[in-house]
Design an enzyme around this catalytic site. Structure first.
Site, PDB file in Angstrom:
ATOM      1  CG  ASP A 247      -1.877   1.145   1.300  1.00 18.52           C
ATOM      2  OD1 ASP A 247      -1.823   2.022   0.410  1.00 18.52           O
ATOM      3  OD2 ASP A 247      -2.686   1.185   2.236  1.00 18.52           O
ATOM      4  CB  THR A 249      -1.876   4.988   1.751  1.00 19.67           C
ATOM      5  OG1 THR A 249      -2.803   4.446   0.813  1.00 19.67           O
ATOM      6  CG2 THR A 249      -2.524   6.168   2.469  1.00 19.67           C
ATOM      7  CB  ALA A 250       1.108   7.657   4.413  1.00 17.30           C
ATOM      8  CB  ALA A 251       4.945   5.982   0.124  1.00 18.73           C
ATOM      9  N   GLY A 252       4.799   9.098   0.508  1.00 20.72           N
ATOM     10  CA  GLY A 252       5.368  10.429   0.343  1.00 20.72           C
ATOM     11  C   GLY A 252       5.511  11.157   1.661  1.00 20.72           C
ATOM     12  CG  ASP A 253       2.157  12.206   3.883  1.00 20.89           C
ATOM     13  OD1 ASP A 253       2.422  13.232   3.241  1.00 20.89           O
ATOM     14  OD2 ASP A 253       0.996  11.740   3.972  1.00 20.89           O
TER      15      ASP A 253
END
Length: 310
Positions: A247, A249-253
């Protein structure tokens, strides 16, 4: 280790996620198979990422006087984030309503709510509370005038300004030269520059255009292809760690929070980006936004096992 403060000014949302077999058409009712709530918002995600990685991090923003707001505040505290500059306001806490079908396609409705109450006064309070200048991290899920005010105020006080332009939205021309590091992804890069970002050559050209607008350093995240760093002095690629993504999701964060942590610890930009690449790699192997964000011991163990990117 003496570190600088990481101050994140941005959004705090509660994500409400529903799984369905297929997305409903207009006027159609379908049954969902599961429902879950997840703490989110790009600002909170990046603060949590930095907190779990050991940064001395403060979060500034707004939540409502409701159950979602209370849950988000508890989540910050559990991730070692100073929440004293998160204000409770009369608007409802920001929410994201997410519907995901069996093939992974989704629809998302974001209600900014309390996030739109984050104003210049909140910025001033946070900068004062933080004390000595450190690393300021901003995104685009609070009012644009607040983002631009924060950049001006922080830069005047000697802060290093990191701007993650997500969702994509341009800054005023006089603000761009005050940004030390901008971190867009390929889609955001294309919106900001009006240029395609669909090849390495195109990405470099777009990065140069952002540099021409006065930004100090451009770091473009390329998903599974790593990232590209361009400044007036140098240009280099940060290769990705090979992992099986579950997933994104939130990898960039995770990447932004880890990079800010590295810089706060006094690491070079290149070392900080390699550390960020490792944090993002760990994050994509797990589901969810904040639940996927790794702790420092996990990232350190991952790097020891995987080896250096250099």
């Amino acid at each position: 280790m003496t570190t600088k403060t990481v101050l994140v000014i941005g959004s705090l949302n509660m994500d409400l996620a529903v799984s369905v077999q297929k997305l409903p058409h207009q006027g159609e009712t379908v049954f969902g198979s599961s429902f879950a709530t997840f703490p989110g918002g790009k600002g909170a995600n990046q603060a949590v990422a930095a907190g779990r990685l050991g940064a001395a991090v403060k979060m500034a923003g707004c939540v409502g006087r409701d159950g979602f707001g209370a849950d988000l505040l508890e989540g910050l505290q559990a991730s070692h984030v100073d929440r004293t500059c998160v204000e409770q306001v009369d608007q409802s806490t920001g929410t994201a309503l997410i519907t995901v079908d069996a093939a992974g396609a989704n629809t998302i409705v974001v209600v900014g709510g309390a996030n739109w109450a984050c104003d210049a006064a909140a910025v001033d309070k946070a900068l004062t509370a933080a004390g000595e200048p450190g690393i300021l991290v901003l995104q685009n899920e609070i009012p644009q005038e607040t983002v631009e005010y924060a950049i001006k105020a922080a830069k005047a006080q000697g802060w290093t300004v990191i701007f993650n332009p997500a969702p994509a939205r341009t800054l005023s021309r006089d603000i761009m030269p005050l940004v030390d590091i901008i971190i867009p992804n390929e889609t955001e890069t294309a919106v900001l520059t009006g240029l395609p970002a669909d090849s390495d050559e195109a990405v470099i050209k777009a990065a140069r255009k952002l540099l021409d607008q006065g930004i100090g350093t451009v770091v473009i995240t390329l998903g599974a292809r790593g990232s590209l760093c361009c400044s007036g002095a140098e240009q280099y690629r940060i290769q990705p760690y090979p992992v099986k993504a579950v997933d994104t999701t939130a990898a960039g964060d995770a990447y932004v929070g880890a990079m800010a942590t590295g810089l706060a610890e006094g690491r070079s930009l290149r070392d900080s980006l390699e550390f960020a690449s490792a944090a993002a790699a760990v994050a994509v192997t797990r589901a969810g936004a904040q639940p996927s964000l790794p702790w420092r011991k996990e990232v350190d163990a991952f790097i020891r096992k995987a080896g250096s990117l250099g």
